[in-house]
Scaffold this motif. Structure first.
Motif, PDB file in Angstrom:
ATOM      1  N   TRP A  76     -19.500  -6.136 -43.255  1.00 23.54           N
ATOM      2  CA  TRP A  76     -18.347  -6.220 -44.147  1.00 23.54           C
ATOM      3  C   TRP A  76     -17.351  -5.098 -43.899  1.00 23.54           C
ATOM      4  O   TRP A  76     -17.728  -4.008 -43.487  1.00 23.54           O
ATOM      5  N   ARG A  77     -16.123  -5.390 -44.226  1.00 17.52           N
ATOM      6  CA  ARG A  77     -15.089  -4.356 -44.267  1.00 17.52           C
ATOM      7  C   ARG A  77     -14.750  -4.156 -45.742  1.00 17.52           C
ATOM      8  O   ARG A  77     -14.256  -5.090 -46.395  1.00 17.52           O
ATOM      9  N   TYR A  79     -12.883  -3.783 -48.938  1.00 20.14           N
ATOM     10  CA  TYR A  79     -11.468  -4.113 -49.171  1.00 20.14           C
ATOM     11  C   TYR A  79     -11.245  -4.427 -50.638  1.00 20.14           C
ATOM     12  O   TYR A  79     -11.898  -5.312 -51.200  1.00 20.14           O
ATOM     13  N   LEU A 191     -16.358  -8.613 -41.631  1.00 15.33           N
ATOM     14  CA  LEU A 191     -15.767  -7.690 -40.652  1.00 15.33           C
ATOM     15  C   LEU A 191     -15.084  -8.415 -39.494  1.00 15.33           C
ATOM     16  O   LEU A 191     -14.007  -8.016 -39.053  1.00 15.33           O
ATOM     17  N   GLY A 286      -7.463  -5.693 -41.924  1.00 20.45           N
ATOM     18  CA  GLY A 286      -7.495  -4.355 -41.347  1.00 20.45           C
ATOM     19  C   GLY A 286      -7.169  -4.341 -39.869  1.00 20.45           C
ATOM     20  O   GLY A 286      -7.317  -3.309 -39.207  1.00 20.45           O
TER      21      GLY A 286
END
Ligand code: FAD
Ligand code: UDP
Length: 373
Positions: A76-77, A79, A191, A286
């Protein structure tokens, strides 16, 4: 003979395909579109920017089980989504919070003063079951008209007084400075994108994926013990009781030769333009790229079904289809379109995991079939 035919490779169909395959079942997963991931599908556009083909999808949930389940297929990113609304020539935080009213009305309210201030705007006599009453009873008519009335009319082609309170209640006003769109414990983006996460989910020998195929074509060619259906419920029954309204959106994409286009991931336009909002994807993903891609959303009545329309007469019509669905043996209806619920992605995952539990609850003592069976 396959165990399951699953119609639709969005969250509902893919979670069930993954779970059932993992439990040793043989599954054919089909979608009439040329790709997996349903409305969460993302891809790199011509400029190489990662975009969401069916509008901005931000993952958020308060349920650890759902987050942990998806975490098997993606990193995961972190956010946290932030949205601003263009109102009276200013771009202010949305959902409405202390800073929204301070900026809009030139005030300097503190957190201590905010509850009293919002109470002075609220009209408790307006309380009721519609989206109009949900907003007016909490923040009064002026903020309702500035932020909700016209956005909702554009989005749904209906006045807020014609929609269930639950629609506007998705974005309640706040008595603090929190300018995040969601307050859930888990907020993150896959991600490497949603499509990659779905590819990982569906990478199993027991899953046969067939794209560009209506499930009805496969029913003519192959044999299955059971069906899982995730498309619109009225279409499954050939609109026997008439069409259930689903709202659609015309997405218009643009790429600009600069790093940033706007000051926030999403800017809402309640009172200007025919579109409701503009999303700039690089905030969500991102991604570093010298160009940036955006999407405008123009709501329409015609087109692919995206949103069930929550209002009493539609709930009544859906109830008739639900009765039909219940009486249709060996077919299971799941997902946002098939159960006519304005569900977020995490809710669809939760609903699908619950269906999997029901489908397999009597099998716990049986060992899973081997993949070669
Ligand atoms: P879908 O993703 O619609 O999948 C159903 C699939 O069935 C489709 O791919 C369709 O092609 C296929 N199908 C239909 N009929 C047939 C047939 N006859 N034969 C074969 N295949 C068929 N949720 C969030 O949590 N966060 C967000 O930020 C968010 N933003 C959104 C923004 C927009 C503009 C929209 C429209 C939705 C958003 N959502 C968001 C909701 C999210 O898209 C849904 O919760 C989720 O995708 C529903 O998954 P599903 O599998 O039920 O349906
Ligand atoms: N809404 C509004 N003004 C806004 C944002 C939302 O009136 O600036 C209302 C509108 O009716 C919308 C609903 O709140 O359909 C839910 O908003 P959300 O952002 O959750 O919609 P989605 O992302 O599902 O399209």
């Amino acid at each position: 003979m396959y165990d399951y035919l699953i119609a639709g490779a969005g969250f509902a169909g893919s979670v069930l395909a993954e779970r059932l395959a993992h439990a040793g079942k043989h599954v054919v997963l089909c979608d009439k579109r040329p790709h997996i991931a349903g409305n969460a599908y993302d891809h790199f556009d011509d400029a190489g920017v990662l975009v969401h083909k069916y509008g901005p999808h931000i993952f958020h949930t308060s349920c650890r089980r759902i987050f942990d389940y998806l975490s098997k297929f993606t990193k995961w990113r972190p956010y946290e989504h932030r949205v601003r609304a263009s109102v009276d020539g200013k771009t202010v935080p949305f959902p409405i919070n202390i800073d929204t009213v301070n900026q809009l009305y030139g005030l300097q309210l503190t957190a201590e003063q905010a509850p009293g201030y919002f109470a002075s705007l609220a009209d408790p006599s307006a309380a009721g079951r519609t989206s109009e009453s949900a907003v007016v009873s909490k923040v009064g008519r002026d903020l309702y008209e500035k932020f909700f009335k016209n956005y909702t009319r554009k989005q749904w082609g209906l006045d807020p007084s014609e929609l269930d309170a639950s629609v506007a209640a998705r974005v309640p006003a706040r008595m603090n400075h929190d300018d995040r769109y969601f307050t859930d414990e888990f907020q993150a983006m896959p991600l490497h994108g949603y499509t990659r996460m779905f590819e990982n989910m569906l990478d199993h020998d027991n899953i046969t994926l067939v794209l560009n195929a209506d499930y009805r074509e496969l029913l003519r060619e192959m044999r299955f013990r059971e069906i899982i259906y995730t498309g619109p419920v009225d279409a499954f029954f050939d609109y026997r009781y008439g069409k259930l309204p689903y709202r659609s959106i015309d997405f218009r994409f643009e790429t600009h030769p600069r790093e940033r286009y706007q000051s926030a991931a999403v800017i809402n336009y309640p009172n200007e333009h025919d579109y409701t909002r503009i999303t700039e994807f690089k905030y969500l993903t991102g991604q570093m790229h010298p160009h940036t891609s955006i999407v405008y959303e123009y709501p329409t009545a015609e087109g692919d079904p995206y949103y069930p329309v929550p209002r009493p007469e539609n709930a009544e019509l859906y109830e008739k289809y639900r009765e039909l669905a219940k009486a249709t043996h060996n077919v299971h209806f799941v997902g946002r379109l098939a159960t006519y619920r304005y569900y977020n992605m995490d809710q669809v995952v939760g609903q699908s995991l619950a269906l999997f539990d029901r489908l397999t609850e009597n099998e716990e003592s049986e060992p899973p079939q081997s993949q070669a069976a």
